[in-house]
Design a protein around this motif. Structure first.
Motif, PDB file in Angstrom:
ATOM      1  N   GLY A 141       0.819  -1.211   0.000  1.00 38.66           N
ATOM      2  CA  GLY A 141       0.000   0.000   0.000  1.00 38.66           C
ATOM      3  C   GLY A 141       0.851   1.257   0.000  1.00 38.66           C
ATOM      4  N   HIS A 142       1.905   1.242   0.786  1.00 33.65           N
ATOM      5  CA  HIS A 142       2.766   2.424   0.896  1.00 33.65           C
ATOM      6  C   HIS A 142       3.482   2.735  -0.420  1.00 33.65           C
ATOM      7  N   PHE A 143       4.132   1.728  -0.989  1.00 33.48           N
ATOM      8  CA  PHE A 143       4.916   1.971  -2.200  1.00 33.48           C
ATOM      9  C   PHE A 143       4.045   2.121  -3.441  1.00 33.48           C
ATOM     10  N   LEU A 144       2.946   1.408  -3.511  1.00 35.76           N
ATOM     11  CA  LEU A 144       2.040   1.566  -4.649  1.00 35.76           C
ATOM     12  C   LEU A 144       1.432   2.971  -4.648  1.00 35.76           C
ATOM     13  N   PHE A 145       1.063   3.451  -3.467  1.00 40.39           N
ATOM     14  CA  PHE A 145       0.510   4.802  -3.378  1.00 40.39           C
ATOM     15  C   PHE A 145       1.550   5.835  -3.802  1.00 40.39           C
ATOM     16  N   ASP A 146       2.783   5.651  -3.358  1.00 35.90           N
ATOM     17  CA  ASP A 146       3.845   6.585  -3.774  1.00 35.90           C
ATOM     18  C   ASP A 146       3.978   6.628  -5.290  1.00 35.90           C
ATOM     19  N   LEU A 147       3.903   5.483  -5.928  1.00 39.24           N
ATOM     20  CA  LEU A 147       4.042   5.413  -7.387  1.00 39.24           C
ATOM     21  C   LEU A 147       2.839   6.020  -8.111  1.00 39.24           C
ATOM     22  N   MET A 148       1.668   5.879  -7.517  1.00 37.23           N
ATOM     23  CA  MET A 148       0.447   6.269  -8.216  1.00 37.23           C
ATOM     24  C   MET A 148      -0.242   7.485  -7.600  1.00 37.23           C
ATOM     25  N   ARG A 149       0.428   8.175  -6.705  1.00 34.73           N
ATOM     26  CA  ARG A 149      -0.183   9.293  -5.989  1.00 34.73           C
ATOM     27  C   ARG A 149      -0.811  10.323  -6.927  1.00 34.73           C
ATOM     28  N   ASP A 150      -0.095  10.735  -7.951  1.00 34.41           N
ATOM     29  CA  ASP A 150      -0.608  11.767  -8.851  1.00 34.41           C
ATOM     30  C   ASP A 150      -1.893  11.312  -9.550  1.00 34.41           C
ATOM     31  N   ILE A 151      -1.903  10.089 -10.022  1.00 30.98           N
ATOM     32  CA  ILE A 151      -3.102   9.559 -10.703  1.00 30.98           C
ATOM     33  C   ILE A 151      -4.260   9.452  -9.724  1.00 30.98           C
ATOM     34  N   ILE A 152      -3.986   8.957  -8.518  1.00 26.43           N
ATOM     35  CA  ILE A 152      -5.037   8.817  -7.503  1.00 26.43           C
ATOM     36  C   ILE A 152      -5.610  10.174  -7.145  1.00 26.43           C
ATOM     37  N   MET A 153      -4.742  11.160  -6.954  1.00 21.80           N
ATOM     38  CA  MET A 153      -5.207  12.501  -6.588  1.00 21.80           C
ATOM     39  C   MET A 153      -5.968  13.162  -7.740  1.00 21.80           C
ATOM     40  N   GLN A 154      -5.616  12.827  -8.936  1.00 20.24           N
ATOM     41  CA  GLN A 154      -6.286  13.429 -10.085  1.00 20.24           C
ATOM     42  C   GLN A 154      -7.669  12.819 -10.325  1.00 20.24           C
ATOM     43  N   TYR A 155      -7.801  11.511 -10.161  1.00 24.28           N
ATOM     44  CA  TYR A 155      -9.034  10.837 -10.561  1.00 24.28           C
ATOM     45  C   TYR A 155      -9.891  10.289  -9.419  1.00 24.28           C
ATOM     46  N   LEU A 156      -9.312  10.034  -8.256  1.00 31.21           N
ATOM     47  CA  LEU A 156     -10.074   9.355  -7.211  1.00 31.21           C
ATOM     48  C   LEU A 156     -10.364  10.184  -5.966  1.00 31.21           C
ATOM     49  N   THR A 157      -9.507  11.110  -5.655  1.00 33.33           N
ATOM     50  CA  THR A 157      -9.698  11.898  -4.441  1.00 33.33           C
ATOM     51  C   THR A 157      -8.996  13.242  -4.603  1.00 33.33           C
ATOM     52  N   THR A 158      -9.061  14.032  -3.567  1.00 32.62           N
ATOM     53  CA  THR A 158      -8.351  15.313  -3.568  1.00 32.62           C
ATOM     54  C   THR A 158      -7.343  15.309  -2.423  1.00 32.62           C
ATOM     55  N   GLU A 159      -6.426  16.247  -2.458  1.00 31.81           N
ATOM     56  CA  GLU A 159      -5.445  16.360  -1.373  1.00 31.81           C
ATOM     57  C   GLU A 159      -6.157  16.620  -0.040  1.00 31.81           C
ATOM     58  N   GLU A 160      -7.216  17.431  -0.088  1.00 29.96           N
ATOM     59  CA  GLU A 160      -7.960  17.743   1.128  1.00 29.96           C
ATOM     60  C   GLU A 160      -8.641  16.499   1.704  1.00 29.96           C
ATOM     61  N   GLN A 161      -9.295  15.714   0.848  1.00 32.46           N
ATOM     62  CA  GLN A 161      -9.933  14.478   1.308  1.00 32.46           C
ATOM     63  C   GLN A 161      -8.897  13.496   1.845  1.00 32.46           C
ATOM     64  N   PHE A 162      -7.782  13.393   1.150  1.00 33.12           N
ATOM     65  CA  PHE A 162      -6.736  12.479   1.601  1.00 33.12           C
ATOM     66  C   PHE A 162      -6.164  12.931   2.938  1.00 33.12           C
ATOM     67  N   SER A 163      -5.991  14.227   3.114  1.00 35.63           N
ATOM     68  CA  SER A 163      -5.486  14.767   4.375  1.00 35.63           C
ATOM     69  C   SER A 163      -6.443  14.427   5.523  1.00 35.63           C
ATOM     70  N   ARG A 164      -7.749  14.561   5.272  1.00 33.19           N
ATOM     71  CA  ARG A 164      -8.745  14.195   6.297  1.00 33.19           C
ATOM     72  C   ARG A 164      -8.652  12.700   6.620  1.00 33.19           C
ATOM     73  N   PHE A 165      -8.489  11.889   5.590  1.00 37.03           N
ATOM     74  CA  PHE A 165      -8.356  10.447   5.776  1.00 37.03           C
ATOM     75  C   PHE A 165      -7.106  10.130   6.611  1.00 37.03           C
ATOM     76  N   GLN A 166      -5.995  10.801   6.321  1.00 39.52           N
ATOM     77  CA  GLN A 166      -4.767  10.593   7.094  1.00 39.52           C
ATOM     78  C   GLN A 166      -4.967  10.968   8.550  1.00 39.52           C
ATOM     79  N   LYS A 167      -5.615  12.099   8.793  1.00 43.76           N
ATOM     80  CA  LYS A 167      -5.871  12.531  10.166  1.00 43.76           C
ATOM     81  C   LYS A 167      -6.769  11.521  10.892  1.00 43.76           C
ATOM     82  N   ARG A 168      -7.740  10.997  10.176  1.00 40.83           N
ATOM     83  CA  ARG A 168      -8.638   9.993  10.774  1.00 40.83           C
ATOM     84  C   ARG A 168      -7.864   8.723  11.124  1.00 40.83           C
ATOM     85  N   MET A 169      -6.931   8.325  10.253  1.00 38.83           N
ATOM     86  CA  MET A 169      -6.100   7.152  10.555  1.00 38.83           C
ATOM     87  C   MET A 169      -5.200   7.438  11.760  1.00 38.83           C
ATOM     88  N   GLU A 170      -4.712   8.669  11.878  1.00 38.65           N
ATOM     89  CA  GLU A 170      -3.872   9.010  13.028  1.00 38.65           C
ATOM     90  C   GLU A 170      -4.639   8.864  14.330  1.00 38.65           C
TER      91      GLU A 170
END
Length: 181
Positions: A63-92
């Protein structure tokens, strides 16, 4: 396999595969094996836990390395930086209990592994939560086999959903008590 000298490494491998790619619950293999090899009951539970932890670490890294490789595509098509930031905070804040609960409930552990890896969740906390959940699950099976022997399979089949509901309620209650204390 029951009397093979490779039984314990096979359990470790089966647990690793179950925690990563094989969607068949390991309990279907563990309970009959524990019943037939009661003298190795606790060792079987331990090897299943170790295999799961190895698989969990592989899933985290994937999950960690695949996300690093595909971060730009994921952020462009599946989520936003803001949504991902909220998700990260929720995981924390809630990640430990989320990961722990996937270890004892029917929620696939793969979801927690990937979420932890993608958000770079603390590896020691990830492994601790995974280990705690799987120790409860696998050693819980061993306790049932120890006390109920060959009746264990019937008990599990009869009370499976009640046990899942009870375990889920306990996890939610503990989580709620910690958050709102």
């Amino acid at each position: 396999m029951i009397n093979s000298k490779h039984m314990l490494p096979s359990i470790t491998l089966a647990s690793l595969l179950e925690s990563t790619i094989v969607p068949i619950p390991l309990e279907a293999l563990l309970v009959p094996l524990m019943q037939k090899r009661r003298e190795k009951l606790w060792l079987i539970a331990l090897m299943a836990t170790i295999g799961c932890l190895i698989g969990a670490m592989l899933g985290y890294l994937f999950g960690h390395f695949l996300f690093d490789l595909m971060r730009d595509i994921i952020m462009q098509y599946l989520t936003t930086e803001e949504q991902f930031s909220r998700f990260q905070k929720r995981m924390e804040t809630d990640g430990f209990w989320f990961i722990f609960s996937t270890g004892i409930t029917p929620i696939p552990l793969q979801i927690a592994m990937l979420a932890a890896g993608v958000t770079a969740y603390s590896i020691p906390l990830f492994l601790l939560a995974t280990a705690m959940g799987r120790v409860i699950r696998y050693f819980g099976l061993a306790v049932l086999v120890y006390y109920f022997g060959n009746k264990t399979e019937k008990l599990i089949k009869r009370y499976k959903w009640q046990a899942v509901a009870l375990a889920s309620c306990i996890v939610v209650l503990v989580w709620w008590l910690i958050i709102f204390k």
